[in-house]
Design an enzyme around this catalytic site. Structure first.
Site, PDB file in Angstrom:
ATOM      1  N   LYS A   1     -22.989  56.124  65.949  1.00  0.00           N
ATOM      2  CA  LYS A   1     -24.262  55.427  65.799  1.00  0.00           C
ATOM      3  C   LYS A   1     -24.317  54.182  66.685  1.00  0.00           C
ATOM      4  O   LYS A   1     -25.357  53.864  67.255  1.00  0.00           O
ATOM      5  CB  LYS A   1     -24.470  55.044  64.333  1.00  0.00           C
ATOM      6  CG  LYS A   1     -25.907  54.672  64.024  1.00  0.00           C
ATOM      7  CD  LYS A   1     -26.116  54.557  62.530  1.00  0.00           C
ATOM      8  CE  LYS A   1     -27.560  54.312  62.181  1.00  0.00           C
ATOM      9  NZ  LYS A   1     -27.748  54.248  60.724  1.00  0.00           N
TER      10      LYS A   1
ATOM     11  N   PHE B   1     -19.490  56.888  54.406  1.00  0.00           N
ATOM     12  CA  PHE B   1     -20.487  57.840  53.922  1.00  0.00           C
ATOM     13  C   PHE B   1     -20.886  58.807  55.043  1.00  0.00           C
ATOM     14  O   PHE B   1     -21.239  58.396  56.142  1.00  0.00           O
ATOM     15  CB  PHE B   1     -21.717  57.073  53.426  1.00  0.00           C
ATOM     16  CG  PHE B   1     -22.821  57.990  52.957  1.00  0.00           C
ATOM     17  CD1 PHE B   1     -22.619  58.841  51.880  1.00  0.00           C
ATOM     18  CD2 PHE B   1     -24.041  58.013  53.608  1.00  0.00           C
ATOM     19  CE1 PHE B   1     -23.627  59.698  51.455  1.00  0.00           C
ATOM     20  CE2 PHE B   1     -25.052  58.872  53.186  1.00  0.00           C
ATOM     21  CZ  PHE B   1     -24.840  59.713  52.105  1.00  0.00           C
ATOM     22  N   GLN B   2     -20.811  60.083  54.758  1.00  0.00           N
ATOM     23  CA  GLN B   2     -21.148  61.153  55.710  1.00  0.00           C
ATOM     24  C   GLN B   2     -20.295  61.109  56.978  1.00  0.00           C
ATOM     25  O   GLN B   2     -20.729  61.491  58.056  1.00  0.00           O
ATOM     26  CB  GLN B   2     -22.640  61.146  56.052  1.00  0.00           C
ATOM     27  CG  GLN B   2     -23.498  61.506  54.833  1.00  0.00           C
ATOM     28  CD  GLN B   2     -24.940  61.778  55.157  1.00  0.00           C
ATOM     29  OE1 GLN B   2     -25.504  61.227  56.099  1.00  0.00           O
ATOM     30  NE2 GLN B   2     -25.576  62.640  54.367  1.00  0.00           N
TER      31      GLN B   2
END
Lengths: 184, 559
Positions: free
Chosen positions: B155, B105-106
């Site tokens: 991240k 996702f993204q």
């Protein structure tokens, strides 16, 4: 200006991810085809060497190489014509054992092309030949003519090259850079 | 990451949070007193604001966005910064490294997308790389020919921990920011200039980026050389300066464009012979010897072949050449600009500044009046199109770094966010944005940023209810077929009001005077919506593909 010829671009770079992409987009943007490409570690640890051939005119190759040289992770980029270089390509030919051994002139063919036999078994034979493009192509053409479908696979590497010049420009450049850093 | 940014002297970040940068934003929360975060309304705005900040301050602008769409929304700003050599660092979040390549996702391949439009793009996958990558990013963005750098920050690297140790990058062995000056080419350049009868200097943004305004002045004055700027080189010399002969290019001044094809020596300083400057290169300065000063070797000979290349930082090479110059006087040559200036004044400028009383307002007079009221140290920000050409032509420059405009990429929508960034980059200066009705609506959401941050920018909307520059081309070159250039517009002052921004509209000269006075009296943002003539044209104009001396002066007098 429209005098296209084969140029060999030699690029020395840091070994970082994505460098090939940075180089190829410079060709793509100008609609230039890369004819051959060979990448490997150079003699200096940590530095990679790209050898790229392309058909282009001199004005364009000069601009392209300046753009490559400008990229942050590129140490140096040069371009050469064939006269400046000793160069070579390598080709492998996988041939049907039955059809190849059925040829009359196997020994003569191997001698004529100075080919090497790498592998033999009951199914296939693998030949290797190094040389200029025309030379590896000539063997392919002759095999194709003699045994047709008996040529099971054919592969040719990109060009590799060394310069004829007595000056080793990259090591000189690196030394100059090191010297400059020391002086700071 | 936050420590690393503070170590690089970052005090302002333009950004927009999202899923993959929440950890970074969480750290930022604790350092609000060190780094001010400006919440933009769209990531494109973050990059343009970072550009505006960098252009006026000379520091590196920073944008912080999330992965995926956050990153792709920055592409226009990154490309713009690349074309206009603007130092910005864009930090984008990225999915955790184990998910890379899984279409998470993204997730998007930010490095692959941005490599062709950045000076450097790097993905940080481990916390140990942060200090090294940030330091390198700022070094690369700000040295040599400046440009954008992208740091794609996974991240997991954001949440990893380590003992922080920072050391500033001072060199990279594969990267030479500026070539060493060459004594031989410096001597050769000086020799040609010493023998010049009709020299002309072309001043590019390289002079401003190199901080070489003073070196330029000494160079020009010693050999008495008239000079003109590219659009991005504007404000390297003050407007009223004796040797400043104006702007080059498609909508530049008549004098320097004509003289380009009459001079005997053309001295290009930190400029790249863009096609909007040269017109058709086949007919460009063929009579002149060309000397090209540039920090970027790939620019020399790229568009126009140079007789003498002077590689290096102009801050070093200009004084080196000046030292070898013989003092000269070119009074007669310089006086030859006067008839051109007079002709341009009579045919183009005077009718614009002194229109009949009943004529609708025109863009030139609006810019002129605002410039008069704006004060000496004002910064001009423009969008792209007629508003831009009128803005740069009719504004006045007294100090350097006074122009923020999108040159190479020509990005509509650049103006409003760039003006916000410029105000943060130079809070003590008045920032005047000229923007068209088309461009304003491309990034109008940034009015929200102004509202939230109380950013004092003066927005002058030149509303002609047309996409004016395209309309101009349609009128001149497409048989007046106005395809898709008319605009039915909203009530702009009502929009400003909705964002709690003071505004006024003006359609007469009296209203304009009052509104300008009110705008500058207020110590806050202001939208001045000016209704201007729908059919006005930017002249002079060199048609695309024509020789630079082939100038259209007005509607019916082609030269």
């Amino acid at each position: 200006m429209n005098n296209k010829q084969l140029f060999t671009v030699i690029v020395f770079s840091e070994n970082t991810v994505g460098l090939l992409n940075q180089i190829t987009v410079i060709f793509t943007r100008r609609q230039l085809n890369i004819e051959t490409l060979s990448v490997s570690p150079s003699a200096i640890p940590g530095i990679h060497k790209f050898t790229i051939t392309t058909f282009v005119d001199r004005d364009m190759i000069d601009k392209v190489v300046k753009q490559i040289d400008k990229r942050v992770d590129i140490l140096k980029a040069y371009y050469h014509t064939d006269e400046d270089l000793v160069y070579q390509e390598i080709a492998l030919y996988k041939l049907s054992a039955e059809l190849f051994t059925g040829m009359n002139e196997v020994e003569a063919l191997i001698r004529k092309y100075n080919a090497r036999v790498l592998d033999v078994n009951s199914d296939y034979i693998v030949l290797e030949k190094s040389g200029h493009y025309e030379e590896t192509q000539a063997l392919f053409d002759e095999l194709k003519q003699c045994i047709g479908k008996g040529v099971l696979q054919f592969i040719r590497s990109g060009r590799i090259a060394v310069t004829k010049s007595r000056i080793e420009r990259l090591s000189d450049m690196l030394a100059a850079v090191e010297d400059k850093i020391q002086r700071k | 990451m936050i420590f690393a940014l503070i170590s690089e002297g970052v005090d302002t970040i333009f950004g927009y949070p999202g899923g993959q940068v929440i950890p970074l934003y969480d750290s930022l929360y604790d350092y609000g007193q060190d780094i001010r975060h400006i919440l933009v309304r769209h990531e494109q705005g973050a990059t343009h604001a970072a550009q505006g900040y960098a252009r006026v301050s000379g520091k590196v602008g920073v944008a912080l966005v999330t992965s995926g769409p956050g990153a792709t929304n920055t592409i226009t700003g990154i490309a713009d910064a690349m074309m206009d050599s603007t130092p910005i660092v864009v930090i984008s979040g990225q999915v955790p490294s184990p998910l890379l390549g899984t279409d998470a996702f993204q997730e998007i391949d930010v490095i692959g997308i941005t490599q062709p439009i950045t000076k450097w793009a790097y993905q940080i996958r481990k916390p140990e790389e942060i200090a090294w990558a940030v330091s390198r990013a700022f070094y690369i963005a700000s040295t040599g020919r400046p440009g954008p750098v992208v740091l794609d920050f996974t991240k997991d690297a954001q949440v990893g921990t380590l003992d922080y140790k920072y050391s500033k990058v001072t060199h990279i062995r594969s990267y030479q920011p500026a070539p060493e000056p060459e004594p031989a080419s410096i001597a050769a350049a000086a020799d040609i200039i010493n023998n010049a009868m009709r020299p002309l200097a072309l001043v590019g943004q390289g002079v401003i980026l190199g901080g070489a305004e003073r070196e330029l002045k000494l160079f020009l004055e010693k050999a008495d050389i008239p000079a003109a700027s590219t659009m991005l080189g504007l404000s390297a010399m003050p407007s009223g300066y004796r040797l400043n002969k104006g702007m080059l290019g498609m909508h530049g001044n008549v004098g320097p464009n004509r003289k380009t094809n009459e001079c005997d020596v053309l001295i290009a300083i930190g400029m790249r012979f863009d096609d909007r400057v040269t017109g058709n290169p086949e007919f460009y300065a063929r009579q002149a010897k060309i000397i090209h000063f540039d920090i970027d070797l790939s620019e020399i000979g790229k568009n126009i072949p140079a007789d003498i290349a002077v590689p290096g930082d102009v801050k070093e090479t200009l004084p080196a050449v000046t030292a070898l110059l013989k003092p000269a006087v070119h009074t007669e040559w310089i006086s030859k600009f006067e008839p051109d200036e007079q002709e341009e004044y009579d045919k183009v400028i005077a009718p614009m500044l002194n229109p009949p009383a009943d004529a609708p307002l025109n863009m030139g007079e609006v810019v002129h009046r605002v410039a008069q009221a704006a004060g000496k140290d004002a910064v001009l920000v423009t969008d792209v199109g007629q508003n831009q050409m009128m803005g740069v032509r009719y504004f006045r420059y007294d100090c350097t770094r006074s122009v923020v405009t999108s040159g190479g990429l020509g990005t509509m929508g650049f103006g409003l966010p760039a003006a916000i960034g410029a105000k943060f980059g130079a809070p003590e200066r008045t920032v005047c944005l000229f923007v068209g009705d088309g461009g304003l609506q491309m990034t109008v959401q940034e009015l929200g940023t102004i509202m939230q941050e109380h950013t004092n920018v003066k927005i002058i909307l030149l509303n002609n209810r047309f996409l004016g520059m395209v309309r101009q081309w349609q009128e001149l070159f497409f048989n007046k077929r106005y395809s898709a250039t008319t605009m039915e517009n909203p009530n702009f002052t009502a929009i400003a009001e909705a964002y709690n921004i003071k505004s006024r509209s003006a359609s007469t000269r009296a209203e304009l005077s009052e509104a300008i006075a009110e705008m500058f009296a207020l110590d806050e943002a202001f939208l001045l919506a000016v209704e201007v003539a729908t059919d006005s044209m930017v002249y002079p104009m060199v048609p695309a593909g024509a020789a630079i001396s082939n100038i259209i002066m007005g509607d019916d007098n082609n030269e």
